[in-house]
Design an enzyme around this catalytic site. Structure first.
Site, PDB file in Angstrom:
ATOM      1  N   HIS A  55      33.664  69.285  19.251  1.00 50.72           N
ATOM      2  CA  HIS A  55      34.118  70.625  19.618  1.00 50.72           C
ATOM      3  C   HIS A  55      34.385  70.828  21.099  1.00 50.72           C
ATOM      4  O   HIS A  55      35.028  71.788  21.496  1.00 50.72           O
ATOM      5  CB  HIS A  55      33.134  71.675  19.098  1.00 50.72           C
ATOM      6  CG  HIS A  55      33.329  71.989  17.641  1.00 50.72           C
ATOM      7  ND1 HIS A  55      32.920  73.162  17.066  1.00 50.72           N
ATOM      8  CD2 HIS A  55      33.920  71.262  16.652  1.00 50.72           C
ATOM      9  CE1 HIS A  55      33.238  73.136  15.769  1.00 50.72           C
ATOM     10  NE2 HIS A  55      33.828  71.994  15.500  1.00 50.72           N
TER      11      HIS A  55
ATOM     12  N   ASP B 260      38.854  70.528   9.822  1.00 46.70           N
ATOM     13  CA  ASP B 260      38.049  71.740   9.964  1.00 46.70           C
ATOM     14  C   ASP B 260      38.930  72.963  10.258  1.00 46.70           C
ATOM     15  O   ASP B 260      38.580  73.799  11.089  1.00 46.70           O
ATOM     16  CB  ASP B 260      36.964  71.592  11.050  1.00 46.70           C
ATOM     17  CG  ASP B 260      35.777  70.735  10.598  1.00 46.70           C
ATOM     18  OD1 ASP B 260      35.776  70.246   9.455  1.00 46.70           O
ATOM     19  OD2 ASP B 260      34.855  70.553  11.419  1.00 46.70           O
TER      20      ASP B 260
ATOM     21  N   HIS C 119      38.746  62.489  12.108  1.00 45.18           N
ATOM     22  CA  HIS C 119      37.779  63.581  12.228  1.00 45.18           C
ATOM     23  C   HIS C 119      36.389  63.006  11.969  1.00 45.18           C
ATOM     24  O   HIS C 119      35.905  62.991  10.836  1.00 45.18           O
ATOM     25  CB  HIS C 119      38.123  64.685  11.226  1.00 45.18           C
ATOM     26  CG  HIS C 119      37.296  65.934  11.376  1.00 45.18           C
ATOM     27  ND1 HIS C 119      37.775  67.089  11.959  1.00 45.18           N
ATOM     28  CD2 HIS C 119      36.008  66.205  11.041  1.00 45.18           C
ATOM     29  CE1 HIS C 119      36.833  68.014  11.957  1.00 45.18           C
ATOM     30  NE2 HIS C 119      35.739  67.505  11.403  1.00 45.18           N
TER      31      HIS C 119
ATOM     32  N   HIS D 202      36.853  66.955  15.242  1.00 48.73           N
ATOM     33  CA  HIS D 202      35.433  67.105  14.913  1.00 48.73           C
ATOM     34  C   HIS D 202      34.566  67.389  16.132  1.00 48.73           C
ATOM     35  O   HIS D 202      33.648  68.209  16.041  1.00 48.73           O
ATOM     36  CB  HIS D 202      34.904  65.883  14.166  1.00 48.73           C
ATOM     37  CG  HIS D 202      33.456  65.992  13.775  1.00 48.73           C
ATOM     38  ND1 HIS D 202      32.997  66.930  12.880  1.00 48.73           N
ATOM     39  CD2 HIS D 202      32.370  65.285  14.167  1.00 48.73           C
ATOM     40  CE1 HIS D 202      31.685  66.791  12.731  1.00 48.73           C
ATOM     41  NE2 HIS D 202      31.280  65.811  13.498  1.00 48.73           N
TER      42      HIS D 202
ATOM     43  N   ASN E 122      35.172  67.590   7.916  1.00 48.23           N
ATOM     44  CA  ASN E 122      33.976  67.558   7.071  1.00 48.23           C
ATOM     45  C   ASN E 122      33.655  68.944   6.518  1.00 48.23           C
ATOM     46  O   ASN E 122      32.986  69.065   5.496  1.00 48.23           O
ATOM     47  CB  ASN E 122      32.770  67.001   7.833  1.00 48.23           C
ATOM     48  CG  ASN E 122      32.475  67.780   9.093  1.00 48.23           C
ATOM     49  OD1 ASN E 122      33.403  68.085   9.862  1.00 48.23           O
ATOM     50  ND2 ASN E 122      31.221  68.127   9.328  1.00 48.23           N
ATOM     51  N   HIS E 123      34.142  69.990   7.167  1.00 53.27           N
ATOM     52  CA  HIS E 123      33.896  71.344   6.649  1.00 53.27           C
ATOM     53  C   HIS E 123      34.817  71.688   5.494  1.00 53.27           C
ATOM     54  O   HIS E 123      34.452  72.493   4.649  1.00 53.27           O
ATOM     55  CB  HIS E 123      34.060  72.377   7.768  1.00 53.27           C
ATOM     56  CG  HIS E 123      32.842  72.552   8.586  1.00 53.27           C
ATOM     57  ND1 HIS E 123      31.968  73.584   8.412  1.00 53.27           N
ATOM     58  CD2 HIS E 123      32.334  71.791   9.578  1.00 53.27           C
ATOM     59  CE1 HIS E 123      30.968  73.469   9.268  1.00 53.27           C
ATOM     60  NE2 HIS E 123      31.163  72.388   9.995  1.00 53.27           N
TER      61      HIS E 123
ATOM     62  N   ASP F  68      39.922  71.956  14.601  1.00 58.92           N
ATOM     63  CA  ASP F  68      38.654  72.647  14.389  1.00 58.92           C
ATOM     64  C   ASP F  68      38.767  74.157  14.624  1.00 58.92           C
ATOM     65  O   ASP F  68      38.027  74.733  15.420  1.00 58.92           O
ATOM     66  CB  ASP F  68      37.571  72.013  15.272  1.00 58.92           C
ATOM     67  CG  ASP F  68      37.218  70.597  14.808  1.00 58.92           C
ATOM     68  OD1 ASP F  68      37.973  69.657  15.145  1.00 58.92           O
ATOM     69  OD2 ASP F  68      36.208  70.428  14.106  1.00 58.92           O
TER      70      ASP F  68
ATOM     71  N   HIS G  67      38.145  76.352  12.349  1.00 58.79           N
ATOM     72  CA  HIS G  67      37.009  76.949  11.641  1.00 58.79           C
ATOM     73  C   HIS G  67      37.296  78.372  11.163  1.00 58.79           C
ATOM     74  O   HIS G  67      36.482  79.283  11.374  1.00 58.79           O
ATOM     75  CB  HIS G  67      35.755  76.893  12.514  1.00 58.79           C
ATOM     76  CG  HIS G  67      35.143  75.517  12.572  1.00 58.79           C
ATOM     77  ND1 HIS G  67      34.097  75.130  11.782  1.00 58.79           N
ATOM     78  CD2 HIS G  67      35.484  74.422  13.318  1.00 58.79           C
ATOM     79  CE1 HIS G  67      33.797  73.855  12.036  1.00 58.79           C
ATOM     80  NE2 HIS G  67      34.621  73.393  12.965  1.00 58.79           N
TER      81      HIS G  67
HETATM   82 MN   LIG Z   1      34.452  71.257  13.495  1.00 58.93          MN
HETATM   83 MN   LIG Z   2      33.907  68.596  11.811  1.00 57.58          MN
END
Ligand SMILES: [Mn+2]
Ligand SMILES: [Mn+2]
Ligand SMILES: [Mn+2]
Ligand SMILES: [Mn+2]
Lengths: 405, 405
Positions: free
Chosen positions: A244, A57, A214, A242, A125-126, A17, A19
């Site tokens: 955080h 992510d 995730h 996923h 999912n992102h 994650d 991001h």
């Molecule tokens: Mn995430």
């Molecule tokens: Mn996620």
């Protein structure tokens, strides 16, 4: 686990994650995600791990901006290309593991790329596959030879996961990956017994079984998460992406008799309690059927402090004239204290930003008036990274909304 | 030019304006741009060229879709990576030539990439740098090690172009590149003497000087193009991108005493006369100060036929009842003839699409009525790639609008 038995020990840097691109247009915070991703890659290099395993992510946006994609490629080229040989043998059928890829070959075995530290990743999912060709940002990294993207499924009806089989000396790792799916859908597939994990046919007991997924781990609704007991009990370790909050210390599930590690994100994408927990990546060492995770603190993460106050539990009196000013002064003091704490707890890493994220949740129930958060923010505009949303007014133990990760 | 003197001959495949992603959402035409780009790369491999030189507009959209970017990377990986050694020595300072890149090194000298056929490219007006970080799609290909992107300028005031200096045997090539700029701006800079081309200090006369640019060559307005005489007369050959008509045969400019080659686009992005000319890439051979360009027909380009009719010059009589039906029948016949011609002139390449692009320009001045192009299109919906815009009605020698390339 014998620490010195290096030739039989797989060293894996685990992180998730990241991001990349989160808040990229923010003048203050725009570079945070790339800075910490660089720190992760730097640590992987320092620790001379055999490979990096990411839990989804990697990108914040499904269609990352050119700047973010470029920044990611730049860092991967800088840190993951190079002469270091990867001592891990790839045993499974790459056409199966990377069947969704145009070049179904692990990058460190491709003679056209000189890969020092391979990266394996599932999608989150992102950054899930979408649009024409059902591609995701990881497909770009993969076709460029920079990342080994696995765990992509296409059937909506059933899933069977073929592990990536890796060997180093006497250690054999069966690595199962499943990119993010809608929780409800995956939940239903589990209930209907439509998810199967394939196992090596020979000497099953020799393999260390690691599963990276995730999904929601916390229960958000009856079927809006994946209960731990859904997962196969032959697994030794589950790498949960996923979520955080960093809970990287392996947590034993006594029913399934496996461990779960939840590395947590490398950047706070919401101002919630879970995100204010110190962030880490991990060094996962696997020796035969044993493993150990060493927490590796991420030193470049923007400091984030969060506090709750309940005005009715203070000496402030809602009946007094000008109490709103007193409340504001009280909150100012709290924020000042958090800023000071941020200063004193700075990791010393020159790339850790100075301006902290600050969140003060103010329960004003009991007849207190609100004050202007606009005016309040002006006091901290040069010292806090999120001046405009420091204060969050709420009433009576309002439940902390879980943010979408 | 001695054909057999291979060790002193640089072999360069020249192509331009591939417009990857053009009409990518069209069910019929969506893949055309990638198909012909693949043909170009395939030809480069067959011809065993030393490198490929592209003249801009590799991508149609400034922000190519994920599918198009992925498709491009896929093809470059397939055709341009590999063991073939590149026999061309790189002599100039790469930190200058690729100064805008995070990795200022030509890809075939980077030990982390095994490049068989290097690609050099400037950007066009369709894929020029923009947005955060002033990056363009070629920067993505460049940071991934797939393309050597040069000719990026940053100053708006003045430009000095340092050539890429390449040598193969006795042949020395000074390759000047200038990515697309607004024509008016570049025109003004030329007028103000703010564009300079740096030359090697020693043995100037030994170098073959090639300049690749991407600007209007045709005069669209007083300053909305670059007059050929603006370009330095020490040049031997100018590779003109942006103009889509294939005029690849070198054309001598007697005033400047250089040649100009205009390869033209590899896909028609407008239904104009220039685009209906047969499309080619070229094999440029340079031996010492001599050069030769061999036209290489592109066999996968969608057939495109265009014809003009002037109704008043036919036997049709605008006074007759039902003349509109007669006009429509007349046009149908014309279109049928073009479809037949397309069939008979199919290159035989299995990847050349069958359905042609057809454009019939109908001058209806003289009192003729229009007919319904919607109904007309239905007759050809399965046999023409652009059924909806076959017919273009116009009046009295209306000037053919130049489309934006
Ligand atoms: Mn995430
Ligand atoms: Mn996620
Ligand atoms: Mn152009
Ligand atoms: Mn063009």
């Amino acid at each position: 686990m014998a620490d010195e038995d290096e030739e039989n020990t797989m060293n894996i840097l685990i992180a998730t994650d990241c991001h990349l691109g989160y808040m990229e247009r923010d003048v203050v915070r725009g570079n945070d995600s790339l800075v910490t991703f660089e720190e992760i890659l730097h640590k992987a290099k320092e620790l001379a791990v055999d490979f990096i395993l990411l839990g989804g992510d990697l990108f914040h946006e499904n269609k990352p901006s050119r700047k973010t994609l470029h920044g990611c490629l730049e860092l991967l080229r800088q840190y993951c290309m190079g002469d270091k040989p990867c001592p891990v043998e790839f045993l499974s059928d790459q056409a199966v593991n990377f069947g969704e890829s145009r070049f179904p070959i692990v990058n460190y075995e491709d003679p056209n790329f000189n890969v020092g530290i391979p990266v394996f990743s599932i999608h989150g999912n992102h950054d899930d596959p979408a649009g024409m060709g059902n591609l995701c940002a990881l497909d770009i990294l993969s076709v460029a030879g920079f990342v080994n993207y696995f765990g992509k499924t296409t059937s909506l009806e059933e899933i069977s996961i073929s592990p990536v089989l890796l060997q180093k000396g006497a250690t054999k790792l069966a690595l199962y990956g499943l990119g993010a799916l809608r929780d409800e859908r995956l939940h239903r597939m589990f209930v209907r017994k439509k998810v199967s994990m394939l196992r090596p046919t020979e000497s099953k007991e020799d393999w260390f079984n690691l599963f990276v997924l995730h999904q929601n781990r916390a229960k958000h609704g009856p079927t809006n998460y994946i209960p731990e007991q859904f997962l196969d009990d032959f697994l030794d370790l589950v790498f949960w992406g996923h979520e955080h909050e960093c809970i990287i210390e392996p947590c034993h599930n006594p029913v399934q008799n496996f461990y779960i590690t939840q590395p947590g994100s490398s950047i706070a994408t919401s101002l919630s309690q879970g995100e204010s927990v110190k962030k880490h990546c991990g060094l996962l060492k696997i020796n035969r059927r044993n493993f150990k995770i060493t927490k590796v603190e991420l030193e470049t993460v923007r400091p984030f402090y969060m506090e709750d106050v309940v005005l009715s539990e203070t000496s402030l009196n809602p009946e007094e004239p000008e109490v709103s000013k007193q409340v504001e002064a009280f909150c100012s003091e709290k924020v000042e204290a958090m800023i000071e704490r941020a200063e004193s707890e700075h990791t010393g890493n020159p790339r850790q930003p100075d301006k902290p994220l600050i969140r003060l949740r103010v329960d004003y129930s009991g007849g207190f008036d609100l004050f202007s958060t606009v005016r309040f923010s002006q006091k901290f505009v040069d010292r806090v990274a999120n001046p405009r949303d420091i204060i969050h007014f709420m009433r009576k133990k309002q439940v902390d909304k879980k943010d979408f990760k």
